[in-house]
Enzyme design. Structure first.
Site, PDB file in Angstrom:
ATOM      1  N   THR B 101      21.194  39.631  43.785  1.00 46.81           N
ATOM      2  CA  THR B 101      21.451  38.427  42.978  1.00 46.81           C
ATOM      3  C   THR B 101      22.625  38.713  42.043  1.00 46.81           C
ATOM      4  O   THR B 101      23.011  39.872  41.843  1.00 46.81           O
ATOM      5  CB  THR B 101      20.201  38.022  42.172  1.00 46.81           C
ATOM      6  OG1 THR B 101      19.824  39.097  41.320  1.00 46.81           O
ATOM      7  CG2 THR B 101      19.038  37.682  43.097  1.00 46.81           C
ATOM      8  N   LYS B 130      24.006  45.333  39.682  1.00 48.59           N
ATOM      9  CA  LYS B 130      24.068  46.368  38.651  1.00 48.59           C
ATOM     10  C   LYS B 130      23.300  46.017  37.377  1.00 48.59           C
ATOM     11  O   LYS B 130      22.973  46.888  36.582  1.00 48.59           O
ATOM     12  CB  LYS B 130      25.526  46.600  38.253  1.00 48.59           C
ATOM     13  CG  LYS B 130      26.386  47.194  39.318  1.00 48.59           C
ATOM     14  CD  LYS B 130      27.868  47.116  38.955  1.00 48.59           C
ATOM     15  CE  LYS B 130      28.405  45.703  39.069  1.00 48.59           C
ATOM     16  NZ  LYS B 130      28.503  45.192  40.454  1.00 48.59           N
ATOM     17  N   VAL B 160      27.629  51.457  42.386  1.00 46.87           N
ATOM     18  CA  VAL B 160      28.727  52.116  41.679  1.00 46.87           C
ATOM     19  C   VAL B 160      29.833  52.475  42.668  1.00 46.87           C
ATOM     20  O   VAL B 160      30.027  53.633  43.032  1.00 46.87           O
ATOM     21  CB  VAL B 160      28.222  53.366  40.919  1.00 46.87           C
ATOM     22  CG1 VAL B 160      29.338  53.952  40.058  1.00 46.87           C
ATOM     23  CG2 VAL B 160      27.026  53.023  40.044  1.00 46.87           C
ATOM     24  N   GLY B 162      30.507  50.423  45.774  1.00 44.11           N
ATOM     25  CA  GLY B 162      30.290  49.978  47.152  1.00 44.11           C
ATOM     26  C   GLY B 162      29.920  51.139  48.054  1.00 44.11           C
ATOM     27  O   GLY B 162      28.993  51.900  47.742  1.00 44.11           O
ATOM     28  N   GLY B 214      40.558  35.489  46.837  1.00 43.64           N
ATOM     29  CA  GLY B 214      39.101  35.646  46.768  1.00 43.64           C
ATOM     30  C   GLY B 214      38.683  37.009  46.246  1.00 43.64           C
ATOM     31  O   GLY B 214      37.536  37.421  46.395  1.00 43.64           O
ATOM     32  N   ASP B 228      32.414  45.120  33.899  1.00 44.48           N
ATOM     33  CA  ASP B 228      31.889  45.533  35.202  1.00 44.48           C
ATOM     34  C   ASP B 228      32.009  47.053  35.360  1.00 44.48           C
ATOM     35  O   ASP B 228      31.062  47.738  35.765  1.00 44.48           O
ATOM     36  CB  ASP B 228      32.654  44.819  36.338  1.00 44.48           C
ATOM     37  CG  ASP B 228      32.283  45.379  37.698  1.00 44.48           C
ATOM     38  OD1 ASP B 228      31.189  45.054  38.184  1.00 44.48           O
ATOM     39  OD2 ASP B 228      33.081  46.150  38.262  1.00 44.48           O
ATOM     40  N   LYS B 232      28.982  50.182  35.501  1.00 43.76           N
ATOM     41  CA  LYS B 232      28.914  51.273  36.480  1.00 43.76           C
ATOM     42  C   LYS B 232      28.868  52.617  35.761  1.00 43.76           C
ATOM     43  O   LYS B 232      28.176  53.541  36.202  1.00 43.76           O
ATOM     44  CB  LYS B 232      30.103  51.173  37.433  1.00 43.76           C
ATOM     45  CG  LYS B 232      29.989  49.932  38.333  1.00 43.76           C
ATOM     46  CD  LYS B 232      31.275  49.585  39.054  1.00 43.76           C
ATOM     47  CE  LYS B 232      31.078  48.418  40.011  1.00 43.76           C
ATOM     48  NZ  LYS B 232      32.330  47.829  40.495  1.00 43.76           N
TER      49      LYS B 232
END
Lengths: 347, 347
Positions: B101, B130, B160, B162, B214, B228, B232
């Site tokens: 989500t 995360k 952390v 991909g 994108g 973000d 991580k």
């Protein structure tokens, strides 16, 4: 709860001595973080062996080696002339065998018989010596947990790039992905020589300088003719690519015929020559080779210095993963043996 | 022997949809290589949920999402409006929950309650989101096998970087080593913007271009202000550095005030600016930060392109290990969830 495990060190060359150091320096961390305590109940070198149920002091063993003596000279339980296999026969049950004898590409000995004897006795084995795996991967896998659940553990993450976790990345972190191609620089000696030749100087001068620094063997054949790298490709192909592979399946070309002019010409073209280990898809399997290869400068393996090794995995769903390591002595290889040892002791 | 496990996908945004694709495309490989078969017994998105003991067809779920409909619109067992937590309550025992989500940094919801409910029901959880870990690492660790043997598994290797196995490298491959320093570039949006600004163009132009492709959110605040990346760092500090850490413990500075001139001036000095995640030793622990930092061009993280992420661990006995990944879509993040899923199913 503390897990106490007995260990035995077979082979006390550069890597084995580094492992003695590492077992000593990391003991408090290993106890605190992983709840493990390792006792050295046996150690063997070309002069013989020492055994002790109470535990050998790594400092005493290191001191013996430092004065050029065999570990068989240290007081308690000394057996001058005892062979490595004989030592394994005398080890208490559940001892973990840490093997770092020299690579022999013809016979795999004494490492191969050490592995057979240890696994046959249900002892777990951690290898730094590539020979046994390069010559007898399928046999050793069948004797160990690589081939059969519940069998003794066989771990060898130190064999293909020292602390660079080439095997773990390929097997564990790429679980569920298909490897489309793998490229690697896995021989430190040739990487150092090539980067030195680029800066000027002939092959002979670069080799001599690497020997002076202790980074190339007196007889550098295995390294400069590509056989050390090819060994690593054999292990990688068996363990990661799941392709039954022997040394004869790898096309091998060394660096001895390269000239400094060729390397500088590559630089002028925006390329860099490395001794490339390559696995490329061919039919249902992989075609394997080790050969000098010019890479564009923005390639992850072209970016490396003379003291780096690296690997690139191209995958179907995990993108492109690159990993490099900078190692200037055998300590990281011993560190890789320690990580395997911790894994065995805690699982 | 085939291991059959039920799974449920909570969240069907970019990552969740990629996971549907990956579960479909890798099914034969996963069956053959790992002896696992996964059946999707539940799926939920913001519009509701679908449940099916017989198994949902990923192709049908993907088709619904492709036409902009909720998964709750697909025939069998559709529950429009059902919340994620409610879905978890209805899942059969031993279902593995795959959570992706959207990140909410204030509440961690709905992911946090999904984790609590699932772990409370003894269901294993794989996270790509995360938020729950960044806000409640200690709580979730205590509910799972991170804190207590025999508890349900909690895995989050996708959180952390991909497919870049930052967590596994730090925890498993560096077992026995001390991490002296860690440096990383873990936010793709800012890395892309910075490399674009270097080539010319303002921050606003680069951001607009990333949005057009994108690769940046309509509201890019979390990325460009460094949050973000800081998330991580919080997860890395807790999981790898073993330092209890919250978001407030990380010094955070974003890239919004950087100018193209500053970046080009760095290039002229032989440096490159990245949004650097840094853990440096300070006393008994680590000082943590995220901030724009100029690195010399021969630094492993300065060598990366706009579509790469990377991490460097400096260690006491394992040398310097660097790892980079090139990922151009969310599929590698889904691949990381699959590797966690395979690990849970096979252990």
């Amino acid at each position: 709860v503390l897990t106490r495990r007995s260990v035995a060190l077979i082979g006390l060359g550069n890597v084995g001595r580094s492992l003695l150091q590492v077992l000593r320096s990391q003991a408090p961390l290993v106890r605190e973080r992983y709840g493990c305590e390792f006792r050295i109940v046996g150690a063997g070198d070309s002069g013989g062996a020492a055994v002790s149920q109470a535990g050998l002091d790594p400092a005493v063993a290191l001191a013996a080696k430092a004065r050029g003596a065999s570990v068989a000279s240290i007081a308690a339980g000394a057996f001058p002339g005892m062979s490595a296999v004989e030592l394994v026969r005398r080890l208490p049950a559940r001892t973990i065998v840490l093997e770092s004898t020299p690579v022999d590409l013809r016979t795999g000995q004494p490492g191969l018989d050490v592995c057979r004897e240890a696994l046959g006795r249900e002892l777990d084995v951690v290898l730094a010596n590539k020979g046994p795996l390069a010559l007898a991967y399928a046999e050793l896998a069948a004797l160990s947990d690589l081939g059969r659940a519940g069998a003794p553990a066989l771990r060898f993450s130190a064999c293909v790039g020292g602390a660079l976790p080439t095997i773990h990345l390929g097997v564990r972190d790429l679980a569920g992905s298909r490897i489309l191609r793998a490229e690697a620089v896995l021989n430190g000696t040739t990487q150092g020589i090539l980067r030195m030749m680029e800066a000027g100087g002939s092959y002979a001068e670069a080799l001599a300088e690497m020997q002076r620094r202790g980074l190339a063997e007196t007889d550098p054949t295995l390294d400069v003719e590509g056989w050390d790298a090819a060994n690593k490709v054999v292990i990688l192909a068996n363990a990661v690519l799941r392709q039954p592979t022997r040394l004869a399946d790898v096309a091998v070309e060394g660096i001895t015929r390269l000239t400094a002019e060729e390397l500088r010409a590559a630089t002028a073209r925006g390329e860099r020559v490395v001794l490339l280990c390559l696995a490329e898809r061919a039919g249902d399997g992989y075609r394997l080779s080790v050969r000098p290869t010019a890479l564009p400068l923005d390639h992850p393996l072209a970016r490396m210095g003379g003291d780096e090794m690296g690997i690139v995995y191209y995958t179907d769903i995990s993108g492109r993963l690159s990993m490099t390591t900078r190692e200037t002595d055998p300590v990281p290889t011993a560190a890789a043996m320690l990580r395997d040892l911790i894994e065995i002791a805690t699982s």
